[in-house]
Scaffold this motif. Sequence first.
Motif, PDB file in Angstrom:
ATOM      1  N   CYS A 192       5.280   4.995  -2.858  1.00  0.00           N
ATOM      2  CA  CYS A 192       4.270   4.949  -1.794  1.00  0.00           C
ATOM      3  C   CYS A 192       3.040   4.172  -2.243  1.00  0.00           C
ATOM      4  CB  CYS A 192       3.893   6.373  -1.391  1.00  0.00           C
ATOM      5  SG  CYS A 192       5.255   7.322  -0.654  1.00  0.00           S
ATOM      6  N   LEU A 228       6.307   3.476   5.327  1.00  0.00           N
ATOM      7  CA  LEU A 228       5.214   4.384   4.998  1.00  0.00           C
ATOM      8  C   LEU A 228       5.183   5.580   5.944  1.00  0.00           C
ATOM      9  CD1 LEU A 228       2.328   1.866   4.187  1.00  0.00           C
ATOM     10  CD2 LEU A 228       3.464   3.403   2.582  1.00  0.00           C
ATOM     11  N   CYS A 232       6.285   8.376   3.481  1.00  0.00           N
ATOM     12  CA  CYS A 232       5.010   8.690   2.813  1.00  0.00           C
ATOM     13  C   CYS A 232       4.067   9.465   3.718  1.00  0.00           C
ATOM     14  CB  CYS A 232       4.349   7.395   2.338  1.00  0.00           C
ATOM     15  SG  CYS A 232       5.373   6.414   1.201  1.00  0.00           S
TER      16      CYS A 232
END
Length: 235
Positions: A192, A228, A232
Amino acid sequence: MKLLRPALCLALSMPLAALAADDVRVYRCVGSNGAVALQDKPCSSGRQEVRDLQRPRDPPPRTASTDVPPPAPAATPDMGVREVRHVYIQPPQPMYECVRDDGTRYTSDNNEGNPRWVPVWTTVWYPSGPYGGQRPRPPGPGPGGGAIGIGPPPGGAGIPVHRPPLGYGVNVPGGNVLVRDACTQLPAREVCSRLRDRRWELDRRYNSALQSERTAISTEQRGIDARLSQDCSGG
């Protein structure tokens, strides 16, 4: 007169017998003090009301028959179709750090390590000279002479002497070998962090990039944003 009285009593007793068989006669007696009493006999005093009620009757007996199909069972209330949902959780996409032969590092989405075929070289010895070898220089002083060498034996100048052949080596390809770079999987937190760094770098390059380069940058940015958001916790 004596014969008329028994006949009248017989006529009055017949409806009472028929009434007793089918109906029920109830006497409602109201006393002088207003008390109400229900009984099956005529009132002895006070005001009297007579009411005929129908006697309850049992239903006719049911006859069982094997020819008649059994009644259908009572329909149960519809509870509706149960909905079944399948939830698939996709694991985070891995990222690998690979090292080239020269020590430089790069990231990859797989651990293939940039597979490539590399030629293998080997040395082949080729002889030289008219007889398959190069004759050594004669010993002794003078041009081309040396202190150590191989020459004609004493007293036999015309006798040929066997000399070992000499030559030179040439490098030639001997085949190919499959080479891969060494790759190591990165932790999820490090993945990440590197994705955010790459996203920031693309934002910085976008303003100074050409129009043809901006399309490729925007495509890579969308891919990083989706990754993402999924791996994440929203980036």
